[in-house]
Design a protein around this motif. Structure first.
Motif, mmCIF file in Angstrom:
data_model
loop_
_atom_site.group_PDB
_atom_site.id
_atom_site.type_symbol
_atom_site.label_atom_id
_atom_site.label_comp_id
_atom_site.label_asym_id
_atom_site.label_seq_id
_atom_site.Cartn_x
_atom_site.Cartn_y
_atom_site.Cartn_z
ATOM 1 N N ALA A 211 0.812 -1.216 0.000
ATOM 2 C CA ALA A 211 0.000 0.000 0.000
ATOM 3 C C ALA A 211 0.848 1.270 0.000
ATOM 4 C CB ALA A 211 -0.967 -0.002 1.169
ATOM 5 N N PRO A 212 1.909 1.384 0.823
ATOM 6 C CA PRO A 212 2.712 2.606 0.759
ATOM 7 C C PRO A 212 3.401 2.789 -0.596
ATOM 8 C CG PRO A 212 3.175 1.445 2.793
ATOM 9 C CD PRO A 212 2.332 0.540 1.955
ATOM 10 N N VAL A 213 3.854 1.688 -1.181
ATOM 11 C CA VAL A 213 4.521 1.789 -2.486
ATOM 12 C C VAL A 213 3.543 2.266 -3.546
ATOM 13 C CG1 VAL A 213 5.693 0.467 -4.287
ATOM 14 C CG2 VAL A 213 6.208 0.014 -1.902
ATOM 15 N N LEU A 214 2.353 1.687 -3.556
ATOM 16 C CA LEU A 214 1.355 2.101 -4.546
ATOM 17 C C LEU A 214 0.868 3.524 -4.300
ATOM 18 C CD1 LEU A 214 -0.736 -1.175 -4.789
ATOM 19 C CD2 LEU A 214 0.924 -0.297 -6.433
ATOM 20 N N GLY A 215 0.683 3.882 -3.032
ATOM 21 C CA GLY A 215 0.209 5.232 -2.719
ATOM 22 C C GLY A 215 1.215 6.306 -3.076
ATOM 23 N N PHE A 216 2.461 6.117 -2.641
ATOM 24 C CA PHE A 216 3.485 7.117 -2.950
ATOM 25 C C PHE A 216 3.829 7.120 -4.440
ATOM 26 C CE2 PHE A 216 4.655 6.609 1.649
ATOM 27 C CZ PHE A 216 4.191 7.858 2.013
ATOM 28 N N GLY A 217 3.723 5.962 -5.091
ATOM 29 C CA GLY A 217 3.944 5.909 -6.533
ATOM 30 C C GLY A 217 2.877 6.676 -7.294
ATOM 31 N N ALA A 218 1.617 6.533 -6.874
ATOM 32 C CA ALA A 218 0.527 7.274 -7.517
ATOM 33 C C ALA A 218 0.679 8.772 -7.289
ATOM 34 C CB ALA A 218 -0.817 6.791 -6.985
ATOM 35 N N LEU A 219 1.088 9.147 -6.085
ATOM 36 C CA LEU A 219 1.299 10.573 -5.800
ATOM 37 C C LEU A 219 2.465 11.130 -6.618
ATOM 38 C CD1 LEU A 219 0.308 12.922 -4.147
ATOM 39 C CD2 LEU A 219 1.825 12.221 -2.315
ATOM 40 N N ALA A 220 3.532 10.355 -6.760
ATOM 41 C CA ALA A 220 4.664 10.791 -7.580
ATOM 42 C C ALA A 220 4.254 10.917 -9.043
ATOM 43 C CB ALA A 220 5.827 9.820 -7.444
ATOM 44 N N LEU A 221 3.415 10.007 -9.513
ATOM 45 C CA LEU A 221 2.929 10.079 -10.896
ATOM 46 C C LEU A 221 2.070 11.319 -11.126
ATOM 47 C CD1 LEU A 221 2.819 8.602 -13.619
ATOM 48 C CD2 LEU A 221 0.771 7.460 -12.785
ATOM 49 N N ALA A 222 1.200 11.638 -10.165
ATOM 50 C CA ALA A 222 0.364 12.838 -10.298
ATOM 51 C C ALA A 222 1.220 14.104 -10.279
ATOM 52 C CB ALA A 222 -0.666 12.884 -9.171
ATOM 53 N N LEU A 223 2.220 14.148 -9.400
ATOM 54 C CA LEU A 223 3.110 15.314 -9.363
ATOM 55 C C LEU A 223 3.944 15.420 -10.633
ATOM 56 C CD1 LEU A 223 4.361 15.347 -5.689
ATOM 57 C CD2 LEU A 223 3.200 17.194 -6.874
ATOM 58 N N GLY A 224 4.403 14.284 -11.146
ATOM 59 C CA GLY A 224 5.178 14.296 -12.388
ATOM 60 C C GLY A 224 4.358 14.782 -13.570
ATOM 61 N N ALA A 225 3.104 14.342 -13.644
ATOM 62 C CA ALA A 225 2.235 14.792 -14.737
ATOM 63 C C ALA A 225 1.963 16.287 -14.639
ATOM 64 C CB ALA A 225 0.929 14.007 -14.716
ATOM 65 N N THR A 226 1.747 16.781 -13.429
ATOM 66 C CA THR A 226 1.531 18.218 -13.237
ATOM 67 C C THR A 226 2.785 19.008 -13.617
ATOM 68 O OG1 THR A 226 -0.012 17.757 -11.456
ATOM 69 C CG2 THR A 226 0.885 19.973 -11.562
ATOM 70 N N ALA A 227 3.947 18.499 -13.235
ATOM 71 C CA ALA A 227 5.201 19.189 -13.545
ATOM 72 C C ALA A 227 5.441 19.240 -15.053
ATOM 73 C CB ALA A 227 6.369 18.496 -12.857
ATOM 74 N N VAL A 228 5.209 18.117 -15.721
ATOM 75 C CA VAL A 228 5.405 18.098 -17.177
ATOM 76 C C VAL A 228 4.434 19.054 -17.856
ATOM 77 C CG1 VAL A 228 5.137 16.636 -19.223
ATOM 78 C CG2 VAL A 228 6.422 15.807 -17.260
ATOM 79 N N LEU A 229 3.193 19.091 -17.398
ATOM 80 C CA LEU A 229 2.212 20.009 -17.979
ATOM 81 C C LEU A 229 2.629 21.462 -17.782
ATOM 82 C CD1 LEU A 229 -0.673 20.268 -19.241
ATOM 83 C CD2 LEU A 229 -1.465 20.572 -16.900
ATOM 84 N N LEU A 230 3.082 21.804 -16.583
ATOM 85 C CA LEU A 230 3.514 23.176 -16.318
ATOM 86 C C LEU A 230 4.765 23.539 -17.118
ATOM 87 C CD1 LEU A 230 2.895 23.429 -12.487
ATOM 88 C CD2 LEU A 230 1.697 24.688 -14.278
ATOM 89 N N LEU A 231 5.687 22.613 -17.258
ATOM 90 C CA LEU A 231 6.893 22.888 -18.042
ATOM 91 C C LEU A 231 6.575 23.022 -19.522
ATOM 92 C CD1 LEU A 231 9.426 20.539 -16.241
ATOM 93 C CD2 LEU A 231 9.364 23.035 -16.159
ATOM 94 N N ARG A 232 5.606 22.242 -20.014
ATOM 95 C CA ARG A 232 5.244 22.311 -21.432
ATOM 96 C C ARG A 232 4.580 23.634 -21.804
ATOM 97 N NH1 ARG A 232 6.516 18.644 -25.379
ATOM 98 N NH2 ARG A 232 4.508 19.036 -26.292
ATOM 99 N N ILE A 233 3.824 24.227 -20.852
ATOM 100 C CA ILE A 233 3.156 25.494 -21.181
ATOM 101 C C ILE A 233 4.043 26.700 -20.896
ATOM 102 C CG2 ILE A 233 0.834 24.578 -20.920
ATOM 103 C CD1 ILE A 233 0.660 25.907 -18.202
ATOM 104 N N GLY A 234 5.256 26.452 -20.409
ATOM 105 C CA GLY A 234 6.221 27.534 -20.285
ATOM 106 C C GLY A 234 6.450 28.089 -18.900
ATOM 107 N N HIS A 235 5.892 27.489 -17.875
ATOM 108 C CA HIS A 235 6.094 27.964 -16.504
ATOM 109 C C HIS A 235 7.247 27.175 -15.872
ATOM 110 C CE1 HIS A 235 2.529 30.452 -16.494
ATOM 111 N NE2 HIS A 235 1.835 29.438 -17.003
#
Length: 86
Positions: free
Chosen positions: A39-63
């Motif tokens: 459970a901790p591996v899946l939970g922290f992995g899902a949170l890391a994936l959500a943060l990574g997707a947000t970071a890539v989206l923000l970097l792609r739009i120029g922020h």
């Protein structure tokens, strides 16, 4: 907003898993090695994936400045996830 929701979900799941473990040892005998808790591996992995997707989206739009913060948190969570791998 998605990062906050993912973080709350991880916190709730880990809290409920911890409450279940408090009652688990009351009448059981040990037959063998317990199964690993993923459970901790899946939970922290899902949170890391959500943060990574947000970071890539923000970097792609120029922020670049704003996108670097979730990217850094994503790296820290990924390292934490890999260290807690059973």
């Amino acid at each position: 907003m998605a990062d906050v929701a993912a973080g709350l979900m991880v916190a709730i799941v880990l809290a409920v898993r911890g409450m279940n473990r408090m009652d688990a040892g009351s009448g059981r005998t040990a037959d063998g090695v317990p199964s690993p808790d993923r459970a901790p591996v899946l939970g922290f992995g899902a949170l890391a994936l959500a943060l990574g997707a947000t970071a890539v989206l923000l970097l792609r739009i120029g922020h670049r400045g704003i996108g670097a913060v979730p990217l850094t948190l994503c790296v820290f969570l990924t390292v934490h996830t890999l260290r807690s791998w059973p």
